[in-house]
Design a protein around this motif. Structure first.
Motif, mmCIF file in Angstrom:
data_model
loop_
_atom_site.group_PDB
_atom_site.id
_atom_site.type_symbol
_atom_site.label_atom_id
_atom_site.label_comp_id
_atom_site.label_asym_id
_atom_site.label_seq_id
_atom_site.Cartn_x
_atom_site.Cartn_y
_atom_site.Cartn_z
ATOM 1 N N LEU A 20 1.093 -1.050 0.039
ATOM 2 C CA LEU A 20 -0.277 -0.026 0.081
ATOM 3 C C LEU A 20 0.693 1.121 0.343
ATOM 4 C CD1 LEU A 20 -2.724 -1.071 2.402
ATOM 5 C CD2 LEU A 20 -2.543 -1.797 0.314
ATOM 6 N N LEU A 65 11.690 0.139 12.365
ATOM 7 C CA LEU A 65 11.305 0.736 12.933
ATOM 8 C C LEU A 65 10.533 -0.375 14.025
ATOM 9 C CD1 LEU A 65 8.721 2.196 10.174
ATOM 10 C CD2 LEU A 65 10.237 3.311 11.658
ATOM 11 N N GLY A 93 3.586 -1.433 8.447
ATOM 12 C CA GLY A 93 2.905 -1.913 9.868
ATOM 13 C C GLY A 93 2.969 -3.480 9.296
ATOM 14 N N THR A 191 -2.225 -7.789 -1.005
ATOM 15 C CA THR A 191 -0.614 -7.661 -0.958
ATOM 16 C C THR A 191 -0.120 -8.426 0.376
ATOM 17 O OG1 THR A 191 -1.273 -6.300 1.776
ATOM 18 C CG2 THR A 191 -1.566 -3.890 0.145
ATOM 19 N N ASN A 194 -1.714 -10.034 3.279
ATOM 20 C CA ASN A 194 -2.727 -10.865 3.661
ATOM 21 C C ASN A 194 -3.028 -12.355 2.427
ATOM 22 O OD1 ASN A 194 -4.735 -9.426 4.738
ATOM 23 N ND2 ASN A 194 -4.907 -7.819 3.552
HETATM 24 N N1 LIG Z 1 -2.880 -5.331 3.566
HETATM 25 C C1 LIG Z 1 -4.450 -5.002 4.050
HETATM 26 O O1 LIG Z 1 -5.580 -5.575 4.188
HETATM 27 C C2 LIG Z 1 -4.586 -3.856 5.048
HETATM 28 C C3 LIG Z 1 -5.744 -3.560 5.379
HETATM 29 C C4 LIG Z 1 -4.741 -2.649 6.874
HETATM 30 C C5 LIG Z 1 -4.097 -1.881 7.041
HETATM 31 N N2 LIG Z 1 -3.315 -1.959 6.832
HETATM 32 C C6 LIG Z 1 -2.307 -1.195 7.115
HETATM 33 O O2 LIG Z 1 -1.756 -1.171 6.288
HETATM 34 C C7 LIG Z 1 -0.278 -0.498 6.087
HETATM 35 C C8 LIG Z 1 0.515 -1.531 4.667
HETATM 36 O O3 LIG Z 1 0.116 -2.737 3.987
HETATM 37 P P1 LIG Z 1 0.959 -3.085 3.481
HETATM 38 O O4 LIG Z 1 -0.601 -3.897 3.365
HETATM 39 O O5 LIG Z 1 1.226 -1.984 2.093
HETATM 40 O O6 LIG Z 1 1.935 -4.161 4.267
HETATM 41 P P2 LIG Z 1 2.744 -5.169 3.944
HETATM 42 O O7 LIG Z 1 3.396 -6.132 4.819
HETATM 43 O O8 LIG Z 1 3.151 -5.507 1.920
HETATM 44 O O9 LIG Z 1 4.233 -3.691 3.694
HETATM 45 C C9 LIG Z 1 4.211 -3.416 5.370
HETATM 46 C C10 LIG Z 1 5.766 -2.345 4.279
HETATM 47 O O10 LIG Z 1 6.049 -1.743 6.043
HETATM 48 C C11 LIG Z 1 7.786 -1.578 6.099
HETATM 49 N N3 LIG Z 1 7.533 -3.307 6.870
HETATM 50 C C12 LIG Z 1 7.259 -3.494 7.961
HETATM 51 N N4 LIG Z 1 8.269 -3.456 9.507
HETATM 52 C C13 LIG Z 1 9.312 -2.306 9.740
HETATM 53 C C14 LIG Z 1 10.222 -2.096 10.019
HETATM 54 N N5 LIG Z 1 9.938 -2.198 11.554
HETATM 55 N N6 LIG Z 1 11.175 -1.300 9.698
HETATM 56 C C15 LIG Z 1 11.038 -0.839 8.165
HETATM 57 N N7 LIG Z 1 9.548 -0.839 7.607
HETATM 58 C C16 LIG Z 1 8.890 -1.617 8.217
HETATM 59 C C17 LIG Z 1 8.006 -3.483 5.333
HETATM 60 O O11 LIG Z 1 9.465 -3.427 4.604
HETATM 61 C C18 LIG Z 1 6.643 -2.964 3.872
HETATM 62 O O12 LIG Z 1 7.268 -1.839 2.891
HETATM 63 C C19 LIG Z 1 0.193 -1.533 7.746
HETATM 64 O O13 LIG Z 1 0.147 -0.261 8.071
HETATM 65 C C20 LIG Z 1 -0.949 -1.784 7.969
HETATM 66 O O14 LIG Z 1 -1.294 -2.721 9.222
HETATM 67 C C21 LIG Z 1 -3.311 -3.351 5.581
#
Ligand SMILES: NC(=O)c1ccc[n+]([C@@H]2O[C@H](COP(=O)([O-])OP(=O)(O)OC[C@H]3O[C@@H](n4cnc5c(N)ncnc54)[C@H](O)[C@@H]3O)[C@@H](O)[C@H]2O)c1
Length: 251
Positions: A20, A65, A93, A191, A194
Motif C-alpha cells: 500500500l 522501525l 505495519g 498485498t 494478506n
Molecule cells: N493489506 C491490508 O489489507 C491492510 C488492511 C488494513 C490496514 N493495513 C495497514 O496498511 C499498512 C501497509 O500494509 P501493507 O498491506 O502494504 O503491508 P506490507 O506487508 O505489504 O508492507 C508493509 C511495509 O512496512 C514495512 N515495514 C514493516 N516492518 C518494518 C520495520 N520494522 N522497519 C521498516 N519498515 C517496515 C515493510 O518493509 C513494507 O514496506 C500497514 O500499516 C497495515 O497494517 C493493511
C-alpha cells in the motif's frame, strides 16, 4: 485542481517500498510531492525510479522501525536532503497471527512497537518540525481492526485500536496549530500482508461474501484518500479516519 495539489510539498512514507505504501508514495508524487521512503531493505525499490521518472525527487532512508529510540534521525534526514517535511504517512505495519492463548510476548512487543509505539514517536518528531513550520499533515494507517477485534490477531487489533485513539489525541493538541492528524482504514487489500488469507479458500470466500463491492481492495484504491488528506482539500478535517473498504464496515 489546486485544492488537491501537492506541488512543492515533501512527504515521508514509511514502508513506501512495497504494498500500500508504494502506491501511496507514487500517488503523492503524481500529485506533485517529493518523497522520502523509510525502508528496512537494502535493495532500492523500483518506486524510486518511477518517482524520478515523474520528475519528482525521491530518497530512501534505511531504518528499522522496531526501534523507536532514534526516529529523530529519520526526520532530520528528510529535512537535510529535501529541505522540509510537510506530510508524514505512517504506513509501515506488521502482523502476527496466532491464537491468544499461546500468543508469544516477543511477537506482542514486535507488533506493538512497529504499529503503535514507533508511529507515536515519528508523529512526535515530525510534529515538532511541523509545529515550527506552522503547518503539516499526518496520516496514520489504521485498519478495520481499529474498530473490530479480528480473530487470532490480538496484538494487531490492539495496535490499530491504539492508532485510532492516537489520531484523535494528537489532533486535539495540534489542530489549532496547523497540523491535520487523520487516518485511513483500508479494508481487505491484496498485498503481501494478506497472502495467507487470500490463499485460504474458505476465508477468502467468507471475506468476499461480506464486501459489498464484491472484490478485494487494490493498493491504488487508497490513493484518492491519501491525496485528499495530504492536500489543502482536507484543511478542516481533523482527527478523522477515512474507511476505504468496499463497504465492509456498513455490512
Ligand atoms: N493489506 C491490508 O489489507 C491492510 C488492511 C488494513 C490496514 N493495513 C495497514 O496498511 C499498512 C501497509 O500494509 P501493507 O498491506 O502494504 O503491508 P506490507 O506487508 O505489504 O508492507 C508493509 C511495509 O512496512 C514495512 N515495514 C514493516 N516492518 C518494518 C520495520 N520494522 N522497519 C521498516 N519498515 C517496515 C515493510 O518493509 C513494507 O514496506 C500497514 O500499516 C497495515 O497494517 C493493511
Amino acid at each position: 485542481m489546486e485544492l488537491f495539489s501537492l506541488k512543492n510539498q515533501v512527504a515521508l512514507v514509511t514502508g513506501g517500498n512495497r504494498g500500500l505504501g508504494k502506491e501511496i508514495a507514487l500517488g503523492l508524487a503524481k500529485a506533485g510531492a517529493d518523497i522520502a521512503i523509510v525502508q528496512r531493505s537494502e535493495i532500492e525499490s523500483e518506486v524510486v525510479r518511477e518517482i524520478n521518472k515523474l520528475g519528482r525527487r525521491c530518497i530512501t532512508i534505511r531504518y528499522d522501525l522496531t526501534d523507536s529510540s532514534n526516529v529523530e534521525y529519520v526526520i532530520n534526514q528528510v529535512i537535510n536532503e529535501l529541505g522540509k517535511l510537510d506530510i508524514l504517512i505512517n504506513n509501515a505495519g506488521v502482523q502476527h497471527r496466532e491464537p491468544s492463548e499461546t500468543f508469544p510476548e516477543d511477537q506482542w512487543d514486535f507488533v506493538m512497537n512497529v504499529n503503535a509505539k514507533t508511529v507515536f514517536y515519528l508523529c512526535q518528531a515530525a510534529g515538532k518540525h511541523m509545529l515550527k513550520q506552522g503547518k503539516g499533515k499526518i496520516i496514520n494507517l489504521a485498519s478495520l481492526l481499529s474498530f473490530q477485534g479480528g480473530y487470532t490477531v490480538p496484538a494487531y487489533a490492539a495496535s490499530k485500536g491504539a492508532i485510532a485513539q492516537l489520531i484523535k489525541a494528537l489532533s486535539n493538541e495540534w489542530a489549532s496549530r496547523g497540523i491535520n492528524v487523520n487516518g485511513i482504514a483500508p479494508g481487505y487489500m491484496q498485498t503481501d500482508m494478506n497472502v495467507n488469507l487470500i490463499n485460504d479458500e474458505t476465508r477468502n470466500r467468507q471475506i468476499l461474501e461480506r464486501i459489498p463491492a464484491g472484490r478485494w481492495g487494490k493498493p491504488e484504491d487508497l490513493v484518492g484518500a491519501a491525496i485528499f488528506l495530504s492536500s489543502p482539500a482536507s484543511n478542516y478535517v481533523n482527527g478523522e479516519i477515512i474507511t476505504v473498504d468496499g463497504g465492509w464496515m456498513g455490512r
